[in-house]
Write a protein that holds these residues in place. Structure first.
Motif, PDB file in Angstrom:
ATOM      1  N   LEU A  99       0.809  -1.229   0.000  1.00 55.00           N
ATOM      2  CA  LEU A  99       0.000   0.000   0.000  1.00 55.00           C
ATOM      3  C   LEU A  99       0.840   1.276   0.000  1.00 55.00           C
ATOM      4  O   LEU A  99       0.471   2.230  -0.689  1.00 55.00           O
ATOM      5  CB  LEU A  99      -0.984  -0.018   1.173  1.00 55.00           C
ATOM      6  CG  LEU A  99      -2.099  -1.055   1.040  1.00 55.00           C
ATOM      7  CD1 LEU A  99      -2.982  -1.046   2.279  1.00 55.00           C
ATOM      8  CD2 LEU A  99      -2.923  -0.838  -0.209  1.00 55.00           C
ATOM      9  N   PRO A 100       1.950   1.343   0.715  1.00 50.63           N
ATOM     10  CA  PRO A 100       2.785   2.552   0.588  1.00 50.63           C
ATOM     11  C   PRO A 100       3.274   2.787  -0.852  1.00 50.63           C
ATOM     12  O   PRO A 100       3.378   3.935  -1.293  1.00 50.63           O
ATOM     13  CB  PRO A 100       3.956   2.283   1.544  1.00 50.63           C
ATOM     14  CG  PRO A 100       3.375   1.379   2.593  1.00 50.63           C
ATOM     15  CD  PRO A 100       2.411   0.491   1.826  1.00 50.63           C
ATOM     16  N   ALA A 101       3.539   1.718  -1.581  1.00 50.59           N
ATOM     17  CA  ALA A 101       3.957   1.884  -2.980  1.00 50.59           C
ATOM     18  C   ALA A 101       2.809   2.418  -3.827  1.00 50.59           C
ATOM     19  O   ALA A 101       3.021   3.243  -4.725  1.00 50.59           O
ATOM     20  CB  ALA A 101       4.465   0.557  -3.534  1.00 50.59           C
ATOM     21  N   LEU A 102       1.586   1.982  -3.544  1.00 50.87           N
ATOM     22  CA  LEU A 102       0.421   2.525  -4.260  1.00 50.87           C
ATOM     23  C   LEU A 102       0.243   3.994  -3.916  1.00 50.87           C
ATOM     24  O   LEU A 102      -0.003   4.831  -4.794  1.00 50.87           O
ATOM     25  CB  LEU A 102      -0.838   1.724  -3.914  1.00 50.87           C
ATOM     26  CG  LEU A 102      -2.118   2.185  -4.592  1.00 50.87           C
ATOM     27  CD1 LEU A 102      -2.015   2.072  -6.118  1.00 50.87           C
ATOM     28  CD2 LEU A 102      -3.309   1.367  -4.077  1.00 50.87           C
ATOM     29  N   ASN A 103       0.379   4.319  -2.654  1.00 50.57           N
ATOM     30  CA  ASN A 103       0.286   5.709  -2.215  1.00 50.57           C
ATOM     31  C   ASN A 103       1.339   6.565  -2.912  1.00 50.57           C
ATOM     32  O   ASN A 103       1.048   7.671  -3.385  1.00 50.57           O
ATOM     33  CB  ASN A 103       0.458   5.786  -0.693  1.00 50.57           C
ATOM     34  CG  ASN A 103       0.265   7.178  -0.178  1.00 50.57           C
ATOM     35  OD1 ASN A 103      -0.788   7.778  -0.358  1.00 50.57           O
ATOM     36  ND2 ASN A 103       1.287   7.710   0.465  1.00 50.57           N
ATOM     37  N   GLN A 104       2.544   6.056  -2.998  1.00 50.13           N
ATOM     38  CA  GLN A 104       3.646   6.767  -3.677  1.00 50.13           C
ATOM     39  C   GLN A 104       3.294   7.024  -5.137  1.00 50.13           C
ATOM     40  O   GLN A 104       3.480   8.134  -5.645  1.00 50.13           O
ATOM     41  CB  GLN A 104       4.935   5.934  -3.562  1.00 50.13           C
ATOM     42  CG  GLN A 104       6.127   6.485  -4.295  1.00 50.13           C
ATOM     43  CD  GLN A 104       6.764   7.662  -3.586  1.00 50.13           C
ATOM     44  OE1 GLN A 104       6.543   7.886  -2.405  1.00 50.13           O
ATOM     45  NE2 GLN A 104       7.550   8.426  -4.314  1.00 50.13           N
ATOM     46  N   LEU A 105       2.812   6.006  -5.808  1.00 52.38           N
ATOM     47  CA  LEU A 105       2.435   6.144  -7.216  1.00 52.38           C
ATOM     48  C   LEU A 105       1.361   7.214  -7.394  1.00 52.38           C
ATOM     49  O   LEU A 105       1.475   8.094  -8.256  1.00 52.38           O
ATOM     50  CB  LEU A 105       1.947   4.800  -7.767  1.00 52.38           C
ATOM     51  CG  LEU A 105       1.385   4.832  -9.186  1.00 52.38           C
ATOM     52  CD1 LEU A 105       2.490   5.138 -10.200  1.00 52.38           C
ATOM     53  CD2 LEU A 105       0.711   3.510  -9.512  1.00 52.38           C
ATOM     54  N   ILE A 106       0.324   7.136  -6.591  1.00 57.51           N
ATOM     55  CA  ILE A 106      -0.800   8.071  -6.746  1.00 57.51           C
ATOM     56  C   ILE A 106      -0.403   9.487  -6.356  1.00 57.51           C
ATOM     57  O   ILE A 106      -0.651  10.439  -7.113  1.00 57.51           O
ATOM     58  CB  ILE A 106      -2.014   7.583  -5.928  1.00 57.51           C
ATOM     59  CG1 ILE A 106      -2.583   6.308  -6.570  1.00 57.51           C
ATOM     60  CG2 ILE A 106      -3.084   8.675  -5.843  1.00 57.51           C
ATOM     61  CD1 ILE A 106      -3.647   5.610  -5.752  1.00 57.51           C
ATOM     62  N   HIS A 107       0.213   9.647  -5.190  1.00 53.16           N
ATOM     63  CA  HIS A 107       0.458  10.991  -4.655  1.00 53.16           C
ATOM     64  C   HIS A 107       1.731  11.661  -5.165  1.00 53.16           C
ATOM     65  O   HIS A 107       1.849  12.887  -5.088  1.00 53.16           O
ATOM     66  CB  HIS A 107       0.453  10.957  -3.128  1.00 53.16           C
ATOM     67  CG  HIS A 107      -0.909  10.710  -2.579  1.00 53.16           C
ATOM     68  ND1 HIS A 107      -1.851  11.703  -2.438  1.00 53.16           N
ATOM     69  CD2 HIS A 107      -1.508   9.560  -2.185  1.00 53.16           C
ATOM     70  CE1 HIS A 107      -2.963  11.188  -1.960  1.00 53.16           C
ATOM     71  NE2 HIS A 107      -2.794   9.882  -1.805  1.00 53.16           N
ATOM     72  N   HIS A 108       2.660  10.863  -5.678  1.00 51.42           N
ATOM     73  CA  HIS A 108       3.917  11.465  -6.120  1.00 51.42           C
ATOM     74  C   HIS A 108       4.165  11.366  -7.618  1.00 51.42           C
ATOM     75  O   HIS A 108       5.097  12.003  -8.126  1.00 51.42           O
ATOM     76  CB  HIS A 108       5.091  10.847  -5.349  1.00 51.42           C
ATOM     77  CG  HIS A 108       5.009  11.121  -3.882  1.00 51.42           C
ATOM     78  ND1 HIS A 108       5.383  12.306  -3.313  1.00 51.42           N
ATOM     79  CD2 HIS A 108       4.537  10.349  -2.862  1.00 51.42           C
ATOM     80  CE1 HIS A 108       5.170  12.264  -2.018  1.00 51.42           C
ATOM     81  NE2 HIS A 108       4.656  11.090  -1.710  1.00 51.42           N
ATOM     82  N   ARG A 109       3.381  10.562  -8.313  1.00 51.06           N
ATOM     83  CA  ARG A 109       3.563  10.445  -9.762  1.00 51.06           C
ATOM     84  C   ARG A 109       2.327  10.888 -10.540  1.00 51.06           C
ATOM     85  O   ARG A 109       2.430  11.587 -11.526  1.00 51.06           O
ATOM     86  CB  ARG A 109       3.920   9.010 -10.157  1.00 51.06           C
ATOM     87  CG  ARG A 109       5.223   8.471  -9.595  1.00 51.06           C
ATOM     88  CD  ARG A 109       6.468   9.309  -9.938  1.00 51.06           C
ATOM     89  NE  ARG A 109       6.614   9.642 -11.322  1.00 51.06           N
ATOM     90  CZ  ARG A 109       7.343   8.987 -12.209  1.00 51.06           C
ATOM     91  NH1 ARG A 109       8.020   7.934 -11.851  1.00 51.06           N
ATOM     92  NH2 ARG A 109       7.414   9.396 -13.451  1.00 51.06           N
ATOM     93  N   LEU A 110       1.142  10.436 -10.111  1.00 46.97           N
ATOM     94  CA  LEU A 110      -0.080  10.751 -10.865  1.00 46.97           C
ATOM     95  C   LEU A 110      -0.645  12.127 -10.523  1.00 46.97           C
ATOM     96  O   LEU A 110      -0.818  12.966 -11.412  1.00 46.97           O
ATOM     97  CB  LEU A 110      -1.135   9.668 -10.643  1.00 46.97           C
ATOM     98  CG  LEU A 110      -0.771   8.266 -11.122  1.00 46.97           C
ATOM     99  CD1 LEU A 110      -1.861   7.269 -10.759  1.00 46.97           C
ATOM    100  CD2 LEU A 110      -0.517   8.254 -12.625  1.00 46.97           C
ATOM    101  N   LEU A 111      -0.963  12.353  -9.262  1.00 41.95           N
ATOM    102  CA  LEU A 111      -1.615  13.617  -8.892  1.00 41.95           C
ATOM    103  C   LEU A 111      -0.788  14.869  -9.201  1.00 41.95           C
ATOM    104  O   LEU A 111      -1.364  15.891  -9.602  1.00 41.95           O
ATOM    105  CB  LEU A 111      -2.010  13.590  -7.415  1.00 41.95           C
ATOM    106  CG  LEU A 111      -3.256  12.745  -7.116  1.00 41.95           C
ATOM    107  CD1 LEU A 111      -3.470  12.613  -5.616  1.00 41.95           C
ATOM    108  CD2 LEU A 111      -4.490  13.329  -7.795  1.00 41.95           C
TER     109      LEU A 111
END
Length: 150
Positions: free
Chosen positions: A113-125
């Motif tokens: 889940l931290p990796a998903l959070n990283q993807l969403i909050h630091h790459r996508l958004l």
């Protein structure tokens, strides 16, 4: 394309590494006939390629998610920039454009889940083309990815 081609395609979708001899036995043809049919279907583009299906757990990928992305503005530059971003993210294993509220649907595999959070909050958004992201985490997959209906 006849019924033998259809059966051949179904077998290849089940097991892409099947030998010509094994396929010949399944189809009740000679290996050379199977090889010719397979080569023709490849040349015609019906068979687009072959892949190994990997077990994500053995690769440390424990979280699968579907991520819906809504664009900030609908223009060609935003779309092109977003698609370029998709090609730089190995976690995004598939990307589709959609009708409806979301503009893109991403299939994502990450370690946790931290990796998903990283993807969403630091790459996508942070991407300027992205207005909104919504994710759904896969709990179970009662039906595995299967081949196309032939």
């Amino acid at each position: 394309m006849d019924s033998l081609d259809t059966r051949l395609l179904a077998e290849l979708q089940r097991r892409a590494d099947i030998t010509a001899q094994e396929l010949a036995e399944v189809l009740n043809l000679s290996p050379s006939q199977v090889a010719r049919r397979r080569a023709r279907l490849e040349a015609e583009g019906v068979i687009a390629g072959y892949r190994a299906r990997l077990d994500p757990r053995h690769l440390g990928l424990t979280v699968q998610a579907f991520v819906q992305v809504q664009m900030a503005a609908h223009n060609a530059d935003n779309a092109a920039n977003f698609v370029r971003l998709m090609h730089t993210l190995p976690e995004v294993v598939a990307c589709w454009t959609l009708t409806g509220e979301a503009d893109y649907l991403l299939r994502v595999w990450v370690s946790d889940l931290p990796a998903l959070n990283q993807l969403i909050h630091h790459r996508l958004l942070p991407h300027p083309a992205v207005a909104r992201v919504q994710s759904q985490i896969v709990m179970d997959q009662p039906k595995a990815d299967s081949g196309l209906p032939v």
